[in-house]
Design a protein around this motif. Structure first.
Motif, short mmCIF file in Angstrom:
data_model
loop_
_atom_site.label_atom_id
_atom_site.label_comp_id
_atom_site.label_asym_id
_atom_site.label_seq_id
_atom_site.Cartn_x
_atom_site.Cartn_y
_atom_site.Cartn_z
N ALA A 9 78.90 88.04 74.45
CA ALA A 9 78.27 88.76 75.57
C ALA A 9 76.86 88.27 75.84
N CYS A 10 76.30 87.51 74.92
CA CYS A 10 74.96 86.92 75.12
C CYS A 10 75.12 85.52 75.69
N PRO A 11 74.52 85.21 76.85
CA PRO A 11 74.71 83.89 77.44
C PRO A 11 74.29 82.73 76.53
N GLU A 12 73.20 82.91 75.80
CA GLU A 12 72.72 81.81 74.95
C GLU A 12 73.68 81.59 73.78
N ALA A 13 74.18 82.69 73.21
CA ALA A 13 75.17 82.57 72.14
C ALA A 13 76.46 81.96 72.68
N LYS B 159 68.96 93.12 66.43
CA LYS B 159 70.07 92.32 65.89
C LYS B 159 70.86 91.57 66.94
N PHE B 160 71.03 92.18 68.13
CA PHE B 160 71.90 91.56 69.12
C PHE B 160 71.44 90.13 69.40
N PRO B 161 72.34 89.17 69.49
CA PRO B 161 73.80 89.23 69.50
C PRO B 161 74.44 88.96 68.13
N ARG B 162 73.66 89.17 67.06
CA ARG B 162 74.22 88.89 65.72
C ARG B 162 75.14 90.02 65.31
N ASN C 124 71.34 78.23 64.92
CA ASN C 124 70.66 77.61 66.07
C ASN C 124 70.32 78.63 67.15
N PHE C 125 70.78 79.88 66.97
CA PHE C 125 70.54 80.86 68.05
C PHE C 125 69.07 81.27 68.12
N LYS C 126 68.56 81.30 69.35
CA LYS C 126 67.24 81.85 69.60
C LYS C 126 67.29 82.52 70.96
N CYS C 127 66.86 83.76 71.02
CA CYS C 127 66.86 84.49 72.30
C CYS C 127 65.95 83.78 73.30
N ILE C 128 66.41 83.64 74.54
CA ILE C 128 65.59 82.95 75.55
C ILE C 128 64.88 83.95 76.47
N ALA C 129 64.95 85.23 76.11
CA ALA C 129 64.17 86.32 76.73
C ALA C 129 64.20 86.26 78.26
N ASN C 130 63.03 86.05 78.91
CA ASN C 130 63.00 86.15 80.38
C ASN C 130 63.71 85.00 81.08
N LEU C 131 64.17 83.99 80.33
CA LEU C 131 64.94 82.91 80.97
C LEU C 131 66.44 83.22 80.97
N CYS C 132 66.80 84.37 80.40
CA CYS C 132 68.22 84.71 80.26
C CYS C 132 68.80 85.11 81.62
N GLU C 133 69.98 84.56 81.94
CA GLU C 133 70.59 84.84 83.25
C GLU C 133 71.30 86.18 83.31
N ASP C 134 71.43 86.86 82.17
CA ASP C 134 72.05 88.19 82.22
C ASP C 134 71.14 89.19 81.50
N SER C 135 71.03 89.11 80.23
CA SER C 135 70.18 89.93 79.37
C SER C 135 70.92 91.14 78.82
N CYS C 136 70.65 91.38 77.55
CA CYS C 136 71.20 92.57 76.89
C CYS C 136 70.42 93.81 77.32
N CYS C 137 69.33 93.64 78.10
CA CYS C 137 68.58 94.80 78.62
C CYS C 137 69.17 95.26 79.95
S1 SF4 Z 1 71.47 88.42 76.11
FE1 SF4 Z 1 70.89 87.01 74.41
S2 SF4 Z 1 69.47 85.45 75.28
FE2 SF4 Z 1 69.68 87.17 76.77
S3 SF4 Z 1 67.94 88.51 76.33
FE3 SF4 Z 1 69.68 89.32 75.10
S4 SF4 Z 1 69.60 88.26 73.09
FE4 SF4 Z 1 68.21 87.15 74.51
#
Ligand code: SF4
Length: 342
Positions: A118-122, A99-102, A13-26
Motif C-alpha cells: 500500500a506504500c508506493p515506495e515499498a 512503523k508503516f509500511p513495515r 532499502n526502504f526509506k519514506c519519501i515523505a512529501n514526494l510520495c504520490e499517495d501517502s499513508c496520511c
Molecule cells: S506511503 Fe510510504 S513513502 Fe508515502 S508517506 Fe507513507 S511511508 Fe512514506
C-alpha cells in the motif's frame, strides 16, 4: 529460544519519501493512536497540544484515532509534511505512523518482516526486486516444538506455491490455476482428507469478480470511477500479455504476507482466491487505462488495490465470506475461468 528474524532482500532499502510520495499513508486512512502515544499527547501544550486533544477521538470500533478530514490526516499540512513530526519530533509519532509500511508477523520461533504494497515506495522496491528476494523465507530451523510438522508442511507448501507462480514457461493464468489445484490438495491434507482429482468447472466469465468489488467499501472516488469504467467496457478488455511480469511480484508479496495465516485459520485457499481476485481487477484496470491512452503506472494500480481492498478488514472479510457462500468461487470454477482467459 532466540527469535529468528527473516527479511526480504529489499527490506533495508526502504526509506519514506515523505512529501514526494504520490499517495501517502496520511491520505484516506484514519490513524490509530496507541495508548502510550495518547498519554504523551495529553501532556503537549500550546496550539499543537490543543489540536491533538481536539482531534483524538474514539471511532465506531472503540479505537482511539485521528479521523481523516477531506481525505487527509488532520496533521498532514499543505506542504504534505506532518505537523506532529515537525512540532514534537519523529519519536512521538504513533506506532502506526512510525512503523508503516513495515509489517512484522510473528510465528513460533521466527518473525517474518515485510513491507506493505500500500506504500508506493515499498511497492516500487517490490516491483524492482528479483526472484531471489524472498530466498531467506522458508529457511526457518524448526526445533521439535509442538506444531513443527504443521508449520513445516505449510512452509514447504508455500515455497512450492511461490515456485509455481514464477514458472515463466507457463502462461500466468495457468500458473494461477496450477497454484489453486495444488493448494486444493494441500487443503485436503490439512482437513485430514485424501486429495481427490478436481471435477471440471463451468465458470467462464470473471465479471462477477468485478461486480463484487464495486459493492465493497471504497475510500476514493477515483477508484470507484475506475471500477465503473472497467465494468462498462468489460467486453472489450483483456489482461495485457506483459501484465503478469509485474503482477507476479504482487502475488509473491501476498503469499509471503498471508499464506501462513493457515496456522490459525487452517485454510490456505482464502489467500489464493484473493490473489485471483486481485489479478482480475488490477489486470483489467491496467488494460482499461492502456485502452484510454494514458497507462497509469502499474505500481499505482497494484498499490491502490492493496490500499482499497487488501488493507480493509471489512473488504477482506467480505471476500472470504463470498468464497464460502458463492459457488462461482469454487476451485474448479476459478480454474475454468482462468483457463478461459488464455
Ligand atoms: S506511503 Fe510510504 S513513502 Fe508515502 S508517506 Fe507513507 S511511508 Fe512514506
Amino acid at each position: 529460544m532466540m527469535m529468528q528474524n527473516i527479511y526480504p532482500s529489499f527490506y533495508k532499502n526502504f526509506k519514506c519519501i515523505a512529501n514526494l510520495c504520490e499517495d501517502s499513508c496520511c491520505k484516506d486512512w484514519d490513524i490509530d493512536i496507541d495508548s502510550c502515544t495518547e498519554n504523551f499527547y495529553n501532556t503537549v501544550q500550546g496550539s499543537l497540544g490543543d489540536k491533538l486533544h481536539q482531534k483524538l477521538v474514539t471511532d465506531d470500533d472503540g479505537e482511539r484515532v485521528f479521523k481523516v478530514e477531506n481525505g487527509r490526516c488532520p496533521f498532514w499540512n499543505r506542504d504534505m509534511l506532518c505537523d506532529i513530526f515537525i512540532g514534537i519530533g519523529e519519536e512521538h509519532l504513533s506506532e502506526t505512523c512510525a512503523k508503516f509500511p513495515r509489517v512484522k508477523v510473528d510465528y513460533s520461533g521466527f518473525r517474518e518482516n515485510l513491507l506493505s504494497f500500500a506504500c508506493p515506495e515499498a511497492a516500487r522496491l517490490m516491483l524492482a526486486s528479483d526472484d531471489s528476494a524472498y530466498a531467506d523465507f522458508g529457511s526457518v530451523e524448526k526445533n521439535g516444538a509442538d506444531g513443527e510438522d504443521y508449520m513445516s508442511f505449510l512452509l514447504k507448501a508455500r515455497s512450492r506455491t511461490a515456485a509455481m507462480l514464477l514458472d515463466r514457461e507457463v502462461p500466468f493464468e495457468y500458473r494461477l490455476a496450477d497454484c489453486l489445484e495444488f493448494n486444493a490438495q494441500v487443503q485436503a491434507i490439512l482437513n485430514g482428507e485424501e486429495p481427490a482429482p478436481l471435477k471440471a468447472g463451468v465458470q467462464n466469465s470473471c465479471r462477477f469478480i468485478l461486480d463484487m468489488h464495486t459493492e465493497f467499501e471504497i475510500m476514493s472516488e477515483r477508484w470507484r470511477e475506475a471500477l465503473k469504467c472497467i465494468l462498462n467496457n468489460a467486453d472489450a478488455l483483456e489482461v495485457r500479455p506483459d501484465f503478469a511480469r509485474d503482477f507476479e511480484k504482487f502475488a509473491l508479496y501476498y503469499i509471503y504476507r498471508y499464506y501462513l495465516e493457515a496456522v490459525n485459520s487452517g485454510d490456505v485457499l482464502y489467500s489464493m482466491k484473493r490473489i485471483v481476485c486481485a489479478y482480475i481487477v488490477t489486470g483489467w484496470l491496467d488494460a482499461d487505462f492502456a485502452r484510454k491512452g494514458y497507462p497509469l503506472p502499474r505500481m499505482r494500480i497494484l498499490q491502490r488495490y492493496s490500499k482499497e481492498v487488501e488493507h480493509s478488514y471489512e473488504n477482506t472479510e467480505a471476500l472470504n465470506a463470498r468464497f464460502d457462500s458463492d459457488p462461482r468461487f469454487s476451485i474448479e470454477n476459478l480454474i475454468a475461468m482462468l483457463e478461459d482467459m488464455v
